[in-house]
Each structure stands twice: as C-alpha cells, then as structure tokens.
Design a protein around this motif. Structure first.
Motif, PDB file in Angstrom:
ATOM      1  N   GLY A   1       0.811  -1.214   0.000  1.00 41.72           N
ATOM      2  CA  GLY A   1       0.000   0.000   0.000  1.00 41.72           C
ATOM      3  C   GLY A   1       0.843   1.263   0.000  1.00 41.72           C
ATOM      4  N   THR A   2       1.921   1.243   0.766  1.00 43.97           N
ATOM      5  CA  THR A   2       2.803   2.413   0.831  1.00 43.97           C
ATOM      6  C   THR A   2       3.505   2.660  -0.497  1.00 43.97           C
ATOM      7  N   LEU A   3       4.094   1.605  -1.073  1.00 44.26           N
ATOM      8  CA  LEU A   3       4.813   1.764  -2.342  1.00 44.26           C
ATOM      9  C   LEU A   3       3.893   2.227  -3.461  1.00 44.26           C
TER      10      LEU A   3
ATOM     11  N   ILE B   1     -12.663  -4.245 -11.579  1.00 42.94           N
ATOM     12  CA  ILE B   1     -13.139  -3.096 -10.799  1.00 42.94           C
ATOM     13  C   ILE B   1     -12.299  -1.862 -11.100  1.00 42.94           C
ATOM     14  N   THR B   2     -10.983  -2.035 -11.214  1.00 40.18           N
ATOM     15  CA  THR B   2     -10.120  -0.901 -11.554  1.00 40.18           C
ATOM     16  C   THR B   2     -10.494  -0.340 -12.917  1.00 40.18           C
ATOM     17  N   GLY B   3     -10.804  -1.213 -13.873  1.00 37.71           N
ATOM     18  CA  GLY B   3     -11.228  -0.760 -15.198  1.00 37.71           C
ATOM     19  C   GLY B   3     -12.545  -0.011 -15.161  1.00 37.71           C
ATOM     20  N   MET B   4     -13.490  -0.493 -14.351  1.00 33.24           N
ATOM     21  CA  MET B   4     -14.770   0.210 -14.231  1.00 33.24           C
ATOM     22  C   MET B   4     -14.583   1.600 -13.632  1.00 33.24           C
ATOM     23  N   VAL B   5     -13.745   1.683 -12.598  1.00 33.39           N
ATOM     24  CA  VAL B   5     -13.481   2.992 -11.982  1.00 33.39           C
ATOM     25  C   VAL B   5     -12.758   3.898 -12.975  1.00 33.39           C
ATOM     26  N   ALA B   6     -11.803   3.332 -13.721  1.00 34.84           N
ATOM     27  CA  ALA B   6     -11.066   4.126 -14.708  1.00 34.84           C
ATOM     28  C   ALA B   6     -11.995   4.640 -15.801  1.00 34.84           C
ATOM     29  N   ASP B   7     -12.965   3.836 -16.201  1.00 33.16           N
ATOM     30  CA  ASP B   7     -13.928   4.304 -17.206  1.00 33.16           C
ATOM     31  C   ASP B   7     -14.786   5.444 -16.668  1.00 33.16           C
ATOM     32  N   ALA B   8     -15.072   5.408 -15.383  1.00 31.69           N
ATOM     33  CA  ALA B   8     -15.947   6.421 -14.794  1.00 31.69           C
ATOM     34  C   ALA B   8     -15.217   7.721 -14.489  1.00 31.69           C
ATOM     35  N   VAL B   9     -14.001   7.631 -13.932  1.00 25.09           N
ATOM     36  CA  VAL B   9     -13.333   8.849 -13.463  1.00 25.09           C
ATOM     37  C   VAL B   9     -11.977   9.099 -14.101  1.00 25.09           C
ATOM     38  N   GLY B  10     -11.480   8.183 -14.900  1.00 30.10           N
ATOM     39  CA  GLY B  10     -10.179   8.350 -15.543  1.00 30.10           C
ATOM     40  C   GLY B  10      -9.133   7.438 -14.919  1.00 30.10           C
TER      41      GLY B  10
ATOM     42  N   VAL C   1      -6.917   8.820 -11.805  1.00 30.42           N
ATOM     43  CA  VAL C   1      -7.659   8.835 -10.539  1.00 30.42           C
ATOM     44  C   VAL C   1      -7.831   7.412 -10.019  1.00 30.42           C
ATOM     45  N   ALA C   2      -8.160   6.490 -10.912  1.00 25.71           N
ATOM     46  CA  ALA C   2      -8.348   5.093 -10.505  1.00 25.71           C
ATOM     47  C   ALA C   2      -7.061   4.515  -9.933  1.00 25.71           C
TER      48      ALA C   2
ATOM     49  N   LEU D   1      -6.031   2.926  -6.140  1.00 24.67           N
ATOM     50  CA  LEU D   1      -5.694   1.505  -6.131  1.00 24.67           C
ATOM     51  C   LEU D   1      -5.007   1.031  -4.851  1.00 24.67           C
ATOM     52  N   PRO D   2      -4.119   1.815  -4.225  1.00 21.20           N
ATOM     53  CA  PRO D   2      -3.489   1.332  -2.988  1.00 21.20           C
ATOM     54  C   PRO D   2      -4.472   1.029  -1.858  1.00 21.20           C
ATOM     55  N   LEU D   3      -5.663   1.601  -1.915  1.00 20.99           N
ATOM     56  CA  LEU D   3      -6.657   1.283  -0.889  1.00 20.99           C
ATOM     57  C   LEU D   3      -7.091  -0.177  -0.948  1.00 20.99           C
TER      58      LEU D   3
END
Length: 120
Positions: free
Chosen positions: A10-12, A78-87, A90-91, A95-97
C-alpha cells in the motif's frame, strides 16, 4: 509476514501513483508488484498451518478459487470500471486502498489464531 507485505504494498503503490511519470515511479512500482505477488505465498503457508492435513486439498482448492475470483479477476475488472468512470490516473491513485482489505483480514485472522492457540 502477510500483514507487513500489505503495508509495504500500500505504501509503495500510494507513493508511486502520486509521483509524476518517470524512472522514480517505475522504481517504486517494481518492488510494489513483488509485494503484491508475495501475498499468494503467505496465504498458502497460513492455510497449510491452520488446517488439518486431511483437508489440505479442499482448503487449497478454496484458496485458489477465492484468489482467482476475488483477486486476480475482480481487481482489474473493478479498476477498469473505476477508470472508465473517473479516468485512469484517478483510478490508479485509489488503487493502494485495495491493500486495506487483505490487511484487515490478515489482522483479524491473526487475532483469532492467537486467541485459539491460547485456548489449547
């Protein structure tokens, strides 16, 4: 070990995805990917130590199923869906979360294992 791997991962990734594109970002992403893959080995060791040998086959099959369905398949989806929605930028910054969920599960598992070991 698994808890530590989640913290380092998460840190890296958190630092790397907030840096501008370049060599420093790649230098942080390379070990981040190493720590991402390292959780698979620690999960296998945890399963081997926590289950009786008679059910190792079922336990490892369940581990493989959940690794593939929840981690290896769902993560990029899920990362792809978020990337489609907000870029994508931002996605990737969010991602570290994703390291927080396994970190939490490993902590709960550790507490339960220690409590059970004290009873025996």
């Amino acid at each position: 070990m698994a808890i530590g791997y989640c913290l380092v991962l998460g840190t890296l990734l958190g630092i790397a995805f907030r840096l501008p594109q370049g060599n420093l970002q790649l230098a942080l992403l390379a070990p981040g990917v190493f720590f991402l893959a390292s959780s698979f080995g620690t999960c296998s060791a945890i399963i081997a130590g926590a289950t009786p040998p008679a059910i190792h086959g079922s336990a490892f099959a369940t581990l493989t199923l959940f690794n593939n369905i929840l981690g290896l398949a769902a993560g990029p989806f899920i990362t792809g869906m978020v990337a489609d929605a907000v870029g994508l930028q931002v996605a990737l910054r969010w991602l570290p979360l994703a390291a927080v969920l396994p970190f939490t599960v490993f902590l709960i598992g550790r507490w339960c294992y220690v409590a059970e070991a004290r009873r025996c």
